[in-house]
Design an enzyme around this catalytic site. Structure first.
Site, PDB file in Angstrom:
ATOM      1  N   HIS A  33     -44.056  23.999  -4.628  1.00 38.72           N
ATOM      2  CA  HIS A  33     -44.254  22.548  -4.662  1.00 38.72           C
ATOM      3  C   HIS A  33     -42.912  21.844  -4.487  1.00 38.72           C
ATOM      4  O   HIS A  33     -41.876  22.409  -4.811  1.00 38.72           O
ATOM      5  CB  HIS A  33     -44.742  22.089  -6.043  1.00 38.72           C
ATOM      6  CG  HIS A  33     -45.967  22.747  -6.562  1.00 38.72           C
ATOM      7  ND1 HIS A  33     -47.185  22.147  -6.542  1.00 38.72           N
ATOM      8  CD2 HIS A  33     -46.148  23.952  -7.166  1.00 38.72           C
ATOM      9  CE1 HIS A  33     -48.091  22.951  -7.104  1.00 38.72           C
ATOM     10  NE2 HIS A  33     -47.486  24.048  -7.489  1.00 38.72           N
ATOM     11  N   TYR A  34     -42.963  20.587  -4.063  1.00 30.76           N
ATOM     12  CA  TYR A  34     -41.828  19.710  -4.347  1.00 30.76           C
ATOM     13  C   TYR A  34     -42.261  18.774  -5.459  1.00 30.76           C
ATOM     14  O   TYR A  34     -43.463  18.530  -5.669  1.00 30.76           O
ATOM     15  CB  TYR A  34     -41.311  18.965  -3.125  1.00 30.76           C
ATOM     16  CG  TYR A  34     -42.184  17.949  -2.418  1.00 30.76           C
ATOM     17  CD1 TYR A  34     -42.914  16.986  -3.093  1.00 30.76           C
ATOM     18  CD2 TYR A  34     -42.212  17.924  -1.024  1.00 30.76           C
ATOM     19  CE1 TYR A  34     -43.672  16.040  -2.421  1.00 30.76           C
ATOM     20  CE2 TYR A  34     -42.976  16.990  -0.337  1.00 30.76           C
ATOM     21  CZ  TYR A  34     -43.700  16.044  -1.047  1.00 30.76           C
ATOM     22  OH  TYR A  34     -44.446  15.115  -0.384  1.00 30.76           O
ATOM     23  N   GLU A  98     -41.795  24.488  -8.961  1.00 31.58           N
ATOM     24  CA  GLU A  98     -41.536  23.112  -8.540  1.00 31.58           C
ATOM     25  C   GLU A  98     -40.079  23.015  -8.070  1.00 31.58           C
ATOM     26  O   GLU A  98     -39.158  23.412  -8.777  1.00 31.58           O
ATOM     27  CB  GLU A  98     -41.748  22.129  -9.700  1.00 31.58           C
ATOM     28  CG  GLU A  98     -43.203  21.878 -10.050  1.00 31.58           C
ATOM     29  CD  GLU A  98     -43.893  20.841  -9.146  1.00 31.58           C
ATOM     30  OE1 GLU A  98     -43.233  20.293  -8.223  1.00 31.58           O
ATOM     31  OE2 GLU A  98     -45.092  20.592  -9.367  1.00 31.58           O
ATOM     32  N   HIS A 140     -48.536  24.177  -1.921  1.00 33.80           N
ATOM     33  CA  HIS A 140     -49.569  23.414  -2.628  1.00 33.80           C
ATOM     34  C   HIS A 140     -50.560  22.839  -1.612  1.00 33.80           C
ATOM     35  O   HIS A 140     -51.762  22.808  -1.842  1.00 33.80           O
ATOM     36  CB  HIS A 140     -48.908  22.298  -3.449  1.00 33.80           C
ATOM     37  CG  HIS A 140     -49.792  21.733  -4.515  1.00 33.80           C
ATOM     38  ND1 HIS A 140     -49.466  20.615  -5.240  1.00 33.80           N
ATOM     39  CD2 HIS A 140     -51.016  22.131  -4.976  1.00 33.80           C
ATOM     40  CE1 HIS A 140     -50.445  20.356  -6.112  1.00 33.80           C
ATOM     41  NE2 HIS A 140     -51.394  21.255  -5.961  1.00 33.80           N
ATOM     42  N   ASP A 150     -47.271  18.802  -0.220  1.00 35.02           N
ATOM     43  CA  ASP A 150     -46.011  19.455  -0.612  1.00 35.02           C
ATOM     44  C   ASP A 150     -46.107  20.969  -0.460  1.00 35.02           C
ATOM     45  O   ASP A 150     -47.202  21.529  -0.523  1.00 35.02           O
ATOM     46  CB  ASP A 150     -45.631  19.069  -2.057  1.00 35.02           C
ATOM     47  CG  ASP A 150     -46.627  19.517  -3.115  1.00 35.02           C
ATOM     48  OD1 ASP A 150     -47.823  19.209  -2.995  1.00 35.02           O
ATOM     49  OD2 ASP A 150     -46.201  20.203  -4.073  1.00 35.02           O
TER      50      ASP A 150
HETATM   51 ZN   LIG Z   1     -47.519  20.213  -5.760  1.00 33.17          ZN
END
Ligand SMILES: [Zn+2]
Length: 249
Positions: A33-34, A98, A140, A150
């Site tokens: 993810h970002y 993340e 994601h 993302d």
């Molecule tokens: Zn995400």
């Protein structure tokens, strides 16, 4: 008491209250993810506090520092409503990473070198320890194509692959030729949907190129043919998908 990090690469363990027991197994997917927030601190405030209601196993800062928030044997809350290869509880099946980056809303700033190196090292470590296969290192956006974009088409998937992380085939060149787009109908559309579904995406084989199909094609492009993300199944998109399926055998 500080929990012990699962990875030797972790600088600090900041416990997030947002976790539970894994409900199904095994843990055999890795979701990237970002953060999509103006700053990493703002993201951490959501990921590590009860009011935020979300979490991840690892947070990778721009300078390459890696923090752990949830132990790997617990279910972190990063995927939300999602689907991949028949599984709807990706939170139970995955490790969530993340990566601090403001994302599309923040103008898609490039991921800094130190951060890319840290993400690669962390993914290598996780995949080796948990035996996660390359085709289950996912965005994601792959598992929630109508909700999420993302870590974005500017995320360096090719570099991860070159370092031994994830699945990649050199994208076929973009050029004129037969293509399918929203509104198209019939067996070729059904064949496209079948290919995407066989690959893992959550798409119904209806023979109708609807908005959901467009979202899945765009998610595929964002990950595997990032030069153009338009949700149109052009020759390059179709060839790249076929090349990846051949790799899987
Ligand atoms: Zn995400």
């Amino acid at each position: 008491m500080h929990p012990r990090p699962d990875s030797p690469l972790v600088e600090k363990f900041v416990v997030s209250p947002n976790h539970g027991a894994r409900l199904v197994g095994p843990t055999d997917a890795l979701i990237l993810h970002y953060t999509g927030m103006p700053t990493g601190e703002a993201a951490l405030d959501l990921l590590a506090t009860e009011k935020g209601g979300v979490s991840c196993h690892y947070l990778v800062w721009e300078d390459g520092r890696i923090w752990q928030l949830v132990a790997e044997d617990l279910r972190a809350w990063h995927a939300g409503k999602s689907f991949w290869a028949g599984e709807t509880d990706l939170n139970s099946r995955s490790i969530g990473v993340e990566i601090v980056n403001p994302g599309h809303d923040g103008g898609c700033p490039p991921y800094p070198e130190a951060q890319i190196a840290a993400v690669i090292a962390l993914c290598r470590d996780i995949c080796a320890r948990l035996k996660i296969p390359p085709q289950r290192v996912l965005a994601h956006s792959d598992i929630a194509p109508s909700r999420k974009i993302d870590p974005g088409e500017f995320f360096p998937w090719r570099r991860l692959h070159d370092a031994g992380v994830g699945l990649w085939a050199e994208p076929s060149s973009i050029r004129p030729g037969p293509s399918y787009e929203p509104g198209a109908l019939g067996p070729p559309v059904a064949a496209l949907q079948k290919m995407l579904a066989d690959f893992g995406y959550g798409v119904e084989v209806t023979g109708v190129y609807d908005a959901a199909t467009q979202d899945v094609v765009a998610a595929f492009q964002r990950h595997f043919r990032p030069e153009r993300v338009d949700g149109i199944a052009d020759v390059s998109t179709l060839e790249t998908l076929r090349a990846l399926q051949l790799l899987l055998g």
